[in-house]
Enzyme design. Structure first.
Site, short mmCIF file in Angstrom:
data_model
loop_
_atom_site.label_atom_id
_atom_site.label_comp_id
_atom_site.label_asym_id
_atom_site.label_seq_id
_atom_site.Cartn_x
_atom_site.Cartn_y
_atom_site.Cartn_z
CG ASP A 15 0.76 -3.38 9.73
OD1 ASP A 15 -0.49 -3.27 9.65
OD2 ASP A 15 1.35 -3.58 10.81
CG HIS A 32 -7.64 0.64 3.53
ND1 HIS A 32 -6.63 -0.09 4.12
CD2 HIS A 32 -8.74 0.48 4.34
CE1 HIS A 32 -7.08 -0.66 5.23
NE2 HIS A 32 -8.35 -0.31 5.38
CG LEU A 126 7.33 -6.51 -11.18
CD1 LEU A 126 8.43 -7.14 -10.33
CD2 LEU A 126 7.00 -5.10 -10.68
#
Length: 235
Positions: A15, A32, A126
């Site tokens: 956020d 972004h 991962l």
């Protein structure tokens, strides 16, 4: 940290991109873009720690209501990430997954996403899970609807529906629940993210915006997690 104190699954609500950009007099898209670098750092940090799953809240179902120009820029950024990082994910042995209403993504974006997922499917280090066009309430409703349809068709006994049965109908059926939930920007809410799955997750909040979140911050969150005693409702 000992191996037993390392979270197996970290979920992050990324956020603050827009506010980060606003503070600098930049367009929201620049926030972004800067946030994409934080994604790279967190992937590397998780690999170093030995975390097995990293789920990122990349685009919520509510985000479709943002201005068209911003949504378009976000989709373009996602496409660029998939194109540029696919080779890096391969080198790092990272598997890519995605959860959410993926059919709502633009056709070109969906093709690039599917291509990256297929390419990395055999990787075993991962698992990076992108929550795209995702909303937890919608996910839970879909799971309930699926069970109701099977019950009406006589395929399942309603009396035998339990927590495990319900969880098996969620997008994350084969993914362990997050041990640790991280949120940036200081907001104290979970924003319709993995509502079922984070029932017993430990939560760590950072006041800094997502583009300012770096490897050291993820290490700090993991350290905080290691100091907590998870009781799961017991004494």
């Amino acid at each position: 940290m000992s191996e037993s104190s390392i979270p197996r699954h970290i979920a992050i609500i990324m956020d603050g991109n827009g506010r980060w950009a606003k503070e600098r007099g930049l367009p929201r898209r620049e926030g972004h873009r800067a946030g994409a670098e934080s994604v790279r750092e967190c992937v590397e940090a998780c690999k170093e720690l030995g975390v097995q799953y990293l789920t990122l809240y990349a685009f919520s179902s509510e985000n479709w209501n943002r201005p068209i120009a911003e949504v378009t820029a976000l989709m373009a950024l996602l496409e660029r990430f998939l194109e540029e990082k696919a080779e890096e994910l391969m080198k790092q042995n990272v598997r890519l997954r995605a959860i959410g209403h993926l059919d709502r993504l633009p056709a070109r974006t969906r093709r690039k996403l599917d291509k990256a997922i297929d390419r990395t499917a055999g990787n075993t280090s991962l698992t990076l899970v992108l929550a795209l066009s995702y909303g937890a309430r919608e996910e839970i409703v879909e799971a309930a609807r699926s069970l109701a349809i099977d019950a009406a068709a006589g395929k399942i006994d309603p009396a035998k529906i339990d927590i495990a049965t319900f969880a098996s109908r969620l997008y994350t059926a084969d993914i362990p629940d997050p041990d640790l939930l991280v949120r940036t920007s200081g907001e104290l809410r979970v924003s319709n993210f993995l509502l079922w799955q984070i029932s017993y997750s430990e939560i760590v909040i950072f006041k800094k915006f997502w583009p300012d979140f770096h490897q050291a911050d993820l290490f700090e969150a993991a350290q905080e997690y290691s100091r907590r005693h998870r009781r799961f409702g017991a004494l």
